[in-house]
Write an enzyme that holds these catalytic residues in place. Structure first.
Site, PDB file in Angstrom:
ATOM      1  N   GLY A  72      58.320  35.725  42.242  1.00 34.12           N
ATOM      2  CA  GLY A  72      59.282  36.657  41.663  1.00 34.12           C
ATOM      3  C   GLY A  72      60.300  37.144  42.681  1.00 34.12           C
ATOM      4  O   GLY A  72      61.496  37.250  42.382  1.00 34.12           O
ATOM      5  N   THR A  73      59.848  37.432  43.873  1.00 38.30           N
ATOM      6  CA  THR A  73      60.740  37.938  44.916  1.00 38.30           C
ATOM      7  C   THR A  73      61.841  36.937  45.224  1.00 38.30           C
ATOM      8  O   THR A  73      63.026  37.289  45.278  1.00 38.30           O
ATOM      9  CB  THR A  73      59.931  38.242  46.200  1.00 38.30           C
ATOM     10  OG1 THR A  73      58.957  39.243  45.897  1.00 38.30           O
ATOM     11  CG2 THR A  73      60.830  38.732  47.319  1.00 38.30           C
ATOM     12  N   ASN A 155      57.575  47.706  36.466  1.00 33.16           N
ATOM     13  CA  ASN A 155      56.252  47.561  37.069  1.00 33.16           C
ATOM     14  C   ASN A 155      55.568  48.905  37.307  1.00 33.16           C
ATOM     15  O   ASN A 155      54.361  49.012  37.254  1.00 33.16           O
ATOM     16  CB  ASN A 155      56.337  46.785  38.391  1.00 33.16           C
ATOM     17  CG  ASN A 155      57.436  47.291  39.301  1.00 33.16           C
ATOM     18  OD1 ASN A 155      58.619  47.301  38.926  1.00 33.16           O
ATOM     19  ND2 ASN A 155      57.070  47.724  40.485  1.00 33.16           N
ATOM     20  N   HIS A 205      51.776  35.202  39.070  1.00 37.12           N
ATOM     21  CA  HIS A 205      50.507  35.877  39.377  1.00 37.12           C
ATOM     22  C   HIS A 205      50.293  37.202  38.653  1.00 37.12           C
ATOM     23  O   HIS A 205      49.287  37.868  38.847  1.00 37.12           O
ATOM     24  CB  HIS A 205      50.313  36.028  40.891  1.00 37.12           C
ATOM     25  CG  HIS A 205      51.122  37.094  41.549  1.00 37.12           C
ATOM     26  ND1 HIS A 205      50.631  38.354  41.753  1.00 37.12           N
ATOM     27  CD2 HIS A 205      52.361  37.085  42.069  1.00 37.12           C
ATOM     28  CE1 HIS A 205      51.553  39.077  42.384  1.00 37.12           C
ATOM     29  NE2 HIS A 205      52.616  38.322  42.581  1.00 37.12           N
ATOM     30  N   CYS A 329      52.708  53.605  50.223  1.00 36.55           N
ATOM     31  CA  CYS A 329      51.576  54.158  50.962  1.00 36.55           C
ATOM     32  C   CYS A 329      51.859  54.181  52.448  1.00 36.55           C
ATOM     33  O   CYS A 329      51.823  53.156  53.124  1.00 36.55           O
ATOM     34  CB  CYS A 329      50.314  53.347  50.685  1.00 36.55           C
ATOM     35  SG  CYS A 329      48.838  54.129  51.347  1.00 36.55           S
TER      36      CYS A 329
HETATM   37  C1  LIG Z   1      55.457  41.566  41.302  1.00 30.31           C
HETATM   38  C2  LIG Z   1      56.885  41.767  40.997  1.00 30.31           C
HETATM   39  C3  LIG Z   1      57.892  41.121  41.729  1.00 30.31           C
HETATM   40  C4  LIG Z   1      57.585  40.243  42.916  1.00 30.31           C
HETATM   41  O1  LIG Z   1      56.989  39.054  42.518  1.00 30.31           O
HETATM   42  P1  LIG Z   1      56.161  38.180  43.599  1.00 30.31           P
HETATM   43  O2  LIG Z   1      55.819  36.949  42.831  1.00 30.31           O
HETATM   44  O3  LIG Z   1      54.973  38.989  43.960  1.00 30.31           O
HETATM   45  O4  LIG Z   1      57.056  37.915  44.732  1.00 30.31           O
HETATM   46  C5  LIG Z   1      59.200  41.322  41.357  1.00 30.31           C
HETATM   47  N1  LIG Z   1      59.509  42.125  40.321  1.00 30.31           N
HETATM   48  C6  LIG Z   1      58.584  42.764  39.593  1.00 30.31           C
HETATM   49  C7  LIG Z   1      58.990  43.617  38.447  1.00 30.31           C
HETATM   50  C8  LIG Z   1      57.232  42.619  39.911  1.00 30.31           C
HETATM   51  O5  LIG Z   1      56.313  43.273  39.198  1.00 30.31           O
END
Ligand SMILES: *Cc1c(COP(=O)(O)O)cnc(C)c1O
Length: 383
Positions: A72-73, A155, A205, A329
């Site tokens: 996602g990143t 999130n 994931h 944190c």
């Molecule tokens: C987890 C997440 C990401 C990052 O995704 P990764 O696969 O962990 O790099 C980006 N945006 C949102 C909204 C997420 O929940």
């Protein structure tokens, strides 16, 4: 494996057994490089292209509009950086419209584009539920806008944004629209056409797929500057030998979550509503954060008056429950969630946040024992 009551499915999920089974052959037996001409390579290529088709159909786009990334990143980085640079070059557009409730993968990328590369970042307001109003996009969008990016399902607070309505505004103005759907893709029916999206970020994931794999879906958008250069993989949009086993796993997990969406959501929504009312009834000074209705089906988040959310998470962990707080944190100096501050919560309230996210293995019995643990921990912390 150790036994824990897991309530942090928005952080990550376990890999489904059938997802793992689908991946296994591609680690060692069918290990070819999909770019190779020989039979072993072409066998991997066939699996890659099947996965691309499946992921494309989950989003309502053609296979060739699916760009596999490392998660996602990276998808967010490619969308923002790739689109911003390309729009500036072709249209002299150098403004990025973004919401204040974005994941750091989006917000930090936007701020770097601003601080290091001369783009102007325009931050939208949100209401007390962390929701963006399409009219506010309309007020700020112009021919100088390089792209608009608004998170699909949040999130931290679970709020679902009015993505199709924002998409309509962007479409009218001919401005590319991106949404981070890393959470939403696991729980909501995706359709880039319906939502008038030009780019969407998905990660595996959070939907019972493996870590380290994601995709950027693209629709009706000609130019994105590649962020990672090298070979011609992924239609020249993302260089590097594709991670075939993870891609196969992602396609399996994404298809399953889209196919089973109604059954999964009925299960999760019931449990979530039960959890929310149990917490609000049993803990004084508790407040639900995020939208009461327009929220992800597995997502509950709260603030508790007079509580340090990180300490609460540690107390719960000691009792065998894995939850999350919204604040970054930092030992000794907790930082309140930027997002809750943007929604109008005081610093003190924003420090007392707790996120509880549900999944396939959640039951009413587990929720009952979690609520007792929250009640006890808060009593103790308030003393
Ligand atoms: C987890 C997440 C990401 C990052 O995704 P990764 O696969 O962990 O790099 C980006 N945006 C949102 C909204 C997420 O929940």
């Amino acid at each position: 494996m150790y036994k824990i009551n897991y309530f942090d499915y928005a952080a990550t999920t376990p890999v489904d057994d059938d997802v793992l089974a689908a991946m296994m052959p591609y680690f060692s037996g069918n290990f070819g490089n999909p770019s190779s001409i020989h039979t072993i390579g072409q066998s991997a290529e066939a699996a890659l292209e099947k996965a691309r088709e499946d992921c494309g159909s989950c989003l309502g786009i053609a296979p060739r509009d699916v760009i596999f990334t490392s998660g996602g990143t990276e998808s967010d980085n490619l969308a923002l950086r790739g689109c911003a640079f390309s729009q500036r070059k072709s249209n002299a557009a150098d403004e990025i419209i973004i919401s204040p409730v974005e994941h750091h993968a989006v917000s930090k990328t936007a701020w770097q584009l601003s601080e290091e590369f001369g783009f102007k970042v325009i931050s939208l307001p949100v209401d007390q539920f962390g929701m963006v109003d399409p009219d506010d996009v309309r007020k700020r969008i112009s021919s100088k806008t390089a792209l608009v990016t608004v998170i699909y399902g949040n999130n931290e607070i679970g709020t679902i944004n009015p993505v199709p309505e924002i998409g309509a505004v962007c479409q009218e103005m001919g401005v590319p629209f991106h949404s981070d759907a890393v959470q939403a893709g696991a729980h909501l029916k995706m359709d880039m056409q319906r939502d008038q999206l030009n780019m969407i970020s998905i990660g595996a994931h959070k939907m019972y797929g493996p870590k380290g794999i994601g995709l950027l879906g693209i629709k009706n958008l000609k130019n994105i500057l590649p962020v990672q250069t090298g070979g011609g993989h992924e239609f020249n949009m993302r260089a590097g030998t594709q991670n075939v086993p993870l891609i196969v796993g992602m396609a399996k997990a994404f298809s399953a979550s889209q196919d089973e969406i109604i059954a999964r959501n009925n299960h999760l929504t019931d449990l979530r509503d039960y959890l929310v009312s149990s917490v609000l009834n049993s803990v004084s000074g508790a407040q639900l954060t995020g939208h009461p209705e327009s929220r992800l089906p597995n997502h509950a988040s709260f603030v508790f008056e007079g509580i340090d959310g990180n300490r609460l998470v540690m107390y719960l962990d000691a009792k065998g429950f894995a939850c999350s707080s919204g604040s970054a944190c930092k030992v000794g100096s907790p930082q309140p969630s930027e997002l809750l501050l943007a929604m109008g919560f005081s610093e003190e309230m924003a420090l007392g946040s707790l996120r509880i996210t549900l999944g396939k293995d959640t039951t009413r019995e587990k929720i009952d024992s979690l609520v007792v643990a929250i009640h006890e921990s808060i009593e103790k912390l308030r003393k």
